[in-house]
Design a protein around this motif. Structure first.
Motif, mmCIF file in Angstrom:
data_model
loop_
_atom_site.group_PDB
_atom_site.id
_atom_site.type_symbol
_atom_site.label_atom_id
_atom_site.label_comp_id
_atom_site.label_asym_id
_atom_site.label_seq_id
_atom_site.Cartn_x
_atom_site.Cartn_y
_atom_site.Cartn_z
ATOM 1 N N ILE A 169 0.848 -1.188 0.000
ATOM 2 C CA ILE A 169 0.000 0.000 0.000
ATOM 3 C C ILE A 169 0.887 1.243 0.000
ATOM 4 O O ILE A 169 1.753 1.395 0.868
ATOM 5 C CB ILE A 169 -0.931 0.024 1.232
ATOM 6 C CG1 ILE A 169 -1.921 -1.149 1.174
ATOM 7 C CG2 ILE A 169 -1.680 1.349 1.319
ATOM 8 C CD1 ILE A 169 -2.827 -1.247 2.387
ATOM 9 N N ASP A 170 0.677 2.093 -0.983
ATOM 10 C CA ASP A 170 1.371 3.374 -1.045
ATOM 11 C C ASP A 170 0.859 4.222 0.122
ATOM 12 O O ASP A 170 -0.347 4.464 0.243
ATOM 13 C CB ASP A 170 1.062 4.051 -2.386
ATOM 14 C CG ASP A 170 1.912 5.298 -2.627
ATOM 15 O OD1 ASP A 170 2.170 6.040 -1.655
ATOM 16 O OD2 ASP A 170 2.288 5.539 -3.783
ATOM 17 N N LEU A 171 1.759 4.678 0.976
ATOM 18 C CA LEU A 171 1.335 5.385 2.184
ATOM 19 C C LEU A 171 0.796 6.785 1.914
ATOM 20 O O LEU A 171 0.323 7.455 2.838
ATOM 21 C CB LEU A 171 2.485 5.426 3.191
ATOM 22 C CG LEU A 171 2.862 4.045 3.751
ATOM 23 C CD1 LEU A 171 4.048 4.140 4.694
ATOM 24 C CD2 LEU A 171 1.669 3.408 4.466
ATOM 25 N N ARG A 172 0.800 7.216 0.666
ATOM 26 C CA ARG A 172 0.100 8.455 0.326
ATOM 27 C C ARG A 172 -1.403 8.278 0.533
ATOM 28 O O ARG A 172 -2.141 9.261 0.645
ATOM 29 C CB ARG A 172 0.388 8.849 -1.127
ATOM 30 C CG ARG A 172 1.801 9.375 -1.359
ATOM 31 C CD ARG A 172 2.051 9.712 -2.810
ATOM 32 N NE ARG A 172 2.016 8.514 -3.650
ATOM 33 C CZ ARG A 172 2.255 8.517 -4.959
ATOM 34 N NH1 ARG A 172 2.540 9.657 -5.575
ATOM 35 N NH2 ARG A 172 2.210 7.389 -5.653
ATOM 36 N N GLU A 173 -1.837 7.010 0.593
ATOM 37 C CA GLU A 173 -3.252 6.715 0.823
ATOM 38 C C GLU A 173 -3.720 7.209 2.195
ATOM 39 O O GLU A 173 -4.918 7.360 2.437
ATOM 40 C CB GLU A 173 -3.501 5.207 0.715
ATOM 41 C CG GLU A 173 -3.236 4.608 -0.656
ATOM 42 C CD GLU A 173 -4.343 4.907 -1.646
ATOM 43 O OE1 GLU A 173 -5.361 5.485 -1.237
ATOM 44 O OE2 GLU A 173 -4.183 4.553 -2.829
ATOM 45 N N LEU A 174 -2.770 7.443 3.106
ATOM 46 C CA LEU A 174 -3.133 7.910 4.445
ATOM 47 C C LEU A 174 -3.515 9.385 4.461
ATOM 48 O O LEU A 174 -4.063 9.873 5.447
ATOM 49 C CB LEU A 174 -1.968 7.681 5.419
ATOM 50 C CG LEU A 174 -1.645 6.223 5.763
ATOM 51 C CD1 LEU A 174 -0.400 6.155 6.634
ATOM 52 C CD2 LEU A 174 -2.824 5.566 6.465
ATOM 53 N N ASP A 175 -3.219 10.092 3.381
ATOM 54 C CA ASP A 175 -3.545 11.514 3.303
ATOM 55 C C ASP A 175 -5.063 11.686 3.235
ATOM 56 O O ASP A 175 -5.706 11.316 2.255
ATOM 57 C CB ASP A 175 -2.883 12.139 2.069
ATOM 58 C CG ASP A 175 -3.078 13.648 2.008
ATOM 59 O OD1 ASP A 175 -3.369 14.252 3.060
ATOM 60 O OD2 ASP A 175 -2.948 14.221 0.907
ATOM 61 N N GLY A 176 -5.645 12.217 4.297
ATOM 62 C CA GLY A 176 -7.089 12.428 4.332
ATOM 63 C C GLY A 176 -7.893 11.193 4.668
ATOM 64 O O GLY A 176 -9.125 11.197 4.566
ATOM 65 N N ASN A 177 -7.234 10.132 5.069
ATOM 66 C CA ASN A 177 -7.938 8.899 5.422
ATOM 67 C C ASN A 177 -7.266 8.288 6.649
ATOM 68 O O ASN A 177 -6.116 8.607 6.959
ATOM 69 C CB ASN A 177 -7.907 7.910 4.257
ATOM 70 C CG ASN A 177 -9.042 6.894 4.314
ATOM 71 O OD1 ASN A 177 -9.737 6.776 5.320
ATOM 72 N ND2 ASN A 177 -9.225 6.157 3.230
ATOM 73 N N THR A 178 -7.972 7.432 7.348
ATOM 74 C CA THR A 178 -7.429 6.795 8.545
ATOM 75 C C THR A 178 -7.411 5.287 8.363
ATOM 76 O O THR A 178 -8.431 4.684 8.037
ATOM 77 C CB THR A 178 -8.278 7.138 9.789
ATOM 78 O OG1 THR A 178 -8.279 8.553 9.982
ATOM 79 C CG2 THR A 178 -7.707 6.462 11.028
ATOM 80 N N ALA A 179 -6.232 4.702 8.561
ATOM 81 C CA ALA A 179 -6.092 3.246 8.532
ATOM 82 C C ALA A 179 -5.728 2.778 9.933
ATOM 83 O O ALA A 179 -4.955 3.432 10.642
ATOM 84 C CB ALA A 179 -5.015 2.830 7.539
ATOM 85 N N VAL A 180 -6.282 1.659 10.328
ATOM 86 C CA VAL A 180 -6.042 1.120 11.666
ATOM 87 C C VAL A 180 -5.545 -0.317 11.557
ATOM 88 O O VAL A 180 -6.046 -1.096 10.743
ATOM 89 C CB VAL A 180 -7.344 1.168 12.506
ATOM 90 C CG1 VAL A 180 -7.224 0.325 13.768
ATOM 91 C CG2 VAL A 180 -7.679 2.608 12.868
#
Length: 222
Positions: free
Chosen positions: A134-145
């Motif tokens: 997973i490209d960690l740019r996906e965390l921009d504006g979103n929350t992963a747990v």
């Protein structure tokens, strides 16, 4: 020296060896073997303590559920849509999970000043032949747990894992538990299982421009 069998075969050989001089029946031997196997399974399950390893720049940090709770608190996230449940037609049902925010874990293992958006996470599952990236740019504006349990209130018993922590998910036509660690997103993103890796044992953080140069990542990541 105490007898410490390493396999079912060794147990069988040992029991056969003691059978002759004591005239032990086959039925009794079978009962003893079943008891030993049951007891060994019980001990193994009792001793099992889930851990997840986070790797950055060759350095590893192993975290148990207790350590995740003490270091990051217990964050509860409500997932509005989980694509893992599309096959049963309930992907849009709201579900609650408890765990630690992926972003906060990354802050602990990455050096100060490192830009998370420049990295990719490689998630290794129990099945060593499957890894998800997973490209960690996906965390921009979103929350992963990194979830370690789910609120199973209202879920039918036949859809709950044996440890009573998870709603079962479908993978390759089989119902399985996503635990002990499962990546869930506040707002649905990616596809399942690629963007929602489950049964996690390891997270490796790699510079995104280096992922393509890693033969192992290319061979195993999906």
């Amino acid at each position: 020296m105490a007898f410490a069998p390493n396999s079912v075969l060794e147990i069988g050989i040992y029991l056969e060896a003691v059978k002759s001089p004591f005239k032990v029946s086959d039925e009794l031997l079978m009962r003893v073997l079943i008891f030993i196997l049951f007891f060994a399974k019980f001990i193994s399950a009792a001793d099992f303590k889930p851990q997840i390893t986070v790797i950055f720049n060759g350095k590893s940090k192993v975290l148990s559920i207790a350590e995740l709770k003490s270091n990051f608190g217990q964050f509860e996230i409500e997932v509005k849509r989980n694509p893992a449940h599309e096959s049963v037609g309930s992907q849009d049902k709201k579900r609650k999970y408890r765990g630690a925010k992926l972003a906060e874990i990354l802050e602990r293992v990455m050096p100060e000043g490192a830009k998370v958006s420049e990295y990719t996470a490689i998630f290794k599952c129990f099945d060593d032949n499957y890894r998800s990236k997973i490209d960690l740019r996906e965390l921009d504006g979103n929350t992963a747990v990194i979830a370690y349990e789910q609120d199973i209130t209202g879920i039918e018993n036949n859809q709950i894992s044996n440890d009573k922590k998870w709603e079962l998910i479908t993978m390759s036509g089989k119902k399985i538990s996503p635990g002990p660690f499962y990546v869930v997103w506040e707002n649905a993103r990616g596809t399942y299982p690629g963007g929602w890796p489950f049964q996690l044992v390891e997270i490796e953080i790699i510079k995104s421009d280096q992922v393509s140069k890693s033969q192992d990542a290319l061979r195993k990541a999906r």
